[in-house]
Design an enzyme around this catalytic site. Structure first.
Site, short mmCIF file in Angstrom:
data_model
loop_
_atom_site.label_atom_id
_atom_site.label_comp_id
_atom_site.label_asym_id
_atom_site.label_seq_id
_atom_site.Cartn_x
_atom_site.Cartn_y
_atom_site.Cartn_z
CG HIS A 19 -0.52 -6.75 4.74
ND1 HIS A 19 -0.56 -6.40 6.06
CD2 HIS A 19 -0.01 -5.66 4.09
CE1 HIS A 19 -0.08 -5.17 6.22
NE2 HIS A 19 0.25 -4.69 5.03
CG ASN A 41 -4.49 3.75 9.62
OD1 ASN A 41 -4.79 4.79 9.02
ND2 ASN A 41 -3.39 3.64 10.33
CB CYS A 47 7.69 2.63 21.83
SG CYS A 47 6.96 2.05 23.35
CB THR A 80 10.44 -9.99 -12.26
OG1 THR A 80 11.46 -9.76 -13.23
CG2 THR A 80 9.82 -11.36 -12.47
N GLY A 102 0.83 -1.20 0.00
CA GLY A 102 0.00 0.00 0.00
C GLY A 102 0.86 1.26 0.00
N1 PLP Z 1 -2.62 3.11 4.20
C1 PLP Z 1 -3.31 2.71 5.29
C2 PLP Z 1 -4.60 3.39 5.62
C3 PLP Z 1 -2.82 1.67 6.09
O1 PLP Z 1 -3.52 1.28 7.16
C4 PLP Z 1 -1.59 1.06 5.74
C5 PLP Z 1 -1.02 0.00 6.59
O2 PLP Z 1 -1.11 0.05 7.81
C6 PLP Z 1 -0.92 1.50 4.59
C7 PLP Z 1 -1.46 2.54 3.85
C8 PLP Z 1 0.38 0.89 4.16
O3 PLP Z 1 0.17 -0.39 3.61
P1 PLP Z 1 1.40 -1.42 3.48
O4 PLP Z 1 1.61 -2.01 4.83
O5 PLP Z 1 0.94 -2.45 2.51
O6 PLP Z 1 2.56 -0.65 2.97
#
Ligand code: PLP
Length: 376
Positions: free
Chosen positions: A198, A148, A321, A234, A69
């Site tokens: 993931h 998140n 932390c 790749t 991400g």
């Molecule tokens: N964006 C959000 C909202 C996320 O929660 C996360 C991962 O915690 C990411 C981006 C980053 O994803 P990745 O762990 O695949 O780099």
């Protein structure tokens, strides 16, 4: 283990692991190679692309596989600005993931004006300020679909419409949304969207960037012509096969999120009714069905999480932390929590793998650990 940390990462479905294994073993060919084994792998990659596209309501050709991400977000921010050379403003929010926020100083150095829109105490975006930030200077807007830490959902369809009306491009980080809410990007003004396998029971190390057909993307990584020239390197074929299966399972099982919401609500109501001086962070806003961010006035998160960990319950804190101290999360700070208040926040995040028995047991153990801490 009772795993309630699914916004950090999820356990891959067994079907995902089973589907990936042959691509680590006998089906190891490079899909670009000119032989029949490679062609078979290329066909499997194509099917995976179709499954991801199906989950999001886009065309398979609009799906670009990346490594995570984070890479998807970075690519969206860096790979599109050349298309609007007369515009020099980027609009985003204070509560984005670091994969967006930590990219901004570099863009500022290149001469871009960065506007980060604030949120209120409930995590709701200041829509008036957002609207005022859109004009003929705005090149790109990047607003996450759901947060998140709190699960608070932003009205990205409306924000994308407004953005298009100003002639700018709209990117959304929907890493926390895939597999949790229905998505149909085709009917929206969203130009780019980031995902991470993931977070929805796929493998680590695979991301997706949706790039709508009319968006001109400069690849972030220069190299070969993979991914239609939009992402060199790749292909991670086992990972891509894995995210394809995870997308298929997510789409078929989306209605299962109602049950997850039921479990989340059970946990939320159980904590609110049995433990005094608690409140839900972002509780007045539309939220992801799996996420519960709780503020415990009398208890610090760190020792509570440590006790829960000893009882085999996994969850997260609202502070991390850093260099010897507890750094408050930027999301909680943006919502107006003080440094000290942010130390009292715990995030529980569920998935379709959780059961009612687990939630009842987690509730009992949260109560037990709190009693221990209060009597300590
Ligand atoms: N964006 C959000 C909202 C996320 O929660 C996360 C991962 O915690 C990411 C981006 C980053 O994803 P990745 O762990 O695949 O780099």
């Amino acid at each position: 283990m009772i795993y309630l940390d699914n916004n950090a990462t999820t356990r891959p479905w067994p079907e995902v692991v089973d589907a990936m294994l042959p691509y680590l073993e006998e089906k190891f060919s490079n899909p670009s190679s000119p032989n029949r084994y490679a062609r078979e792998v290329a066909v499997a990659v194509r099917h995976a692309r179709e499954h991801v596209a199906g989950l999001l309501g886009v065309e398979p050709e609009e799906v670009v596989f990346t490594s995570c991400g984070t890479e998807s977000n970075n690519t969206a921010l860096y790979g599109t600005l050349h298309a609007l050379p007369d515009r020099n403003r980027i609009v985003t929010t204070r509560v984005e993931h670091p994969a967006v926020l930590n990219r901004l100083p570099g863009l500022e150095e290149r001469g871009y004006e960065i506007i980060t829109i604030p949120v209120d105490g409930e995590g709701a975006l200041d829509i008036d300020m957002f609207t005022r930030a859109l004009d003929s200077r705005t090149a790109l807007v990047s607003v996450m679909h759901a947060n998140n830490e709190t699960g608070v959902i932003f009205p990205v369809e409306e924000l994308a419409e407004k953005t298009h009306a100003s002639g700018a491009l709209f990117h959304t980080d929907m890493v926390q949304v895939a597999g949790k809410l229905p998505v149909d990007l085709k009917t929206t003004a969203v130009d780019l969207a980031s995902l991470s396998a993931h977070k929805f029971h796929g493998p680590k190390g695979v991301g997706v960037l949706v790039v709508r057909e009319d968006v001109d993307l400069n690849p972030y990584l220069a190299g070969g012509e993979q991914e239609y020239g939009r992402r060199a390197g790749t292909e991670n074929t086992p990972g891509i096969i894995g995210v394809g299966i995870a997308s298929q399972i997510a789409m078929e099982g989306l209605s299962g999120m109602q049950q997850v919401q039921g479990l989340r609500d059970r946990l939320e109501e159980g904590i609110l009714s049995s433990i005094s001086n608690t409140r839900v962070i972002g509780g007045g806003q539309p939220r992801l069905p799996n996420t519960l961010s709780m503020y415990f006035e009398d208890i610090e998160a760190e020792p509570l999480i440590a006790l829960l960990d000893m009882e085999d319950i996994c969850c997260s804190a609202g502070s991390a932390c850093a260099s010897g101290g507890m750094e408050p999360s930027h999301v909680l700070s943006a919502m107006g929590l003080s440094r000290d208040e942010a130390r009292h926040v715990i995030r529980f995040s569920l998935s379709r793998m959780n059961t009612g028995d687990e939630i009842d047991r987690a509730l009992d153990l949260v109560n037990l650990c709190l009693r221990k801490l209060r009597n300590a």
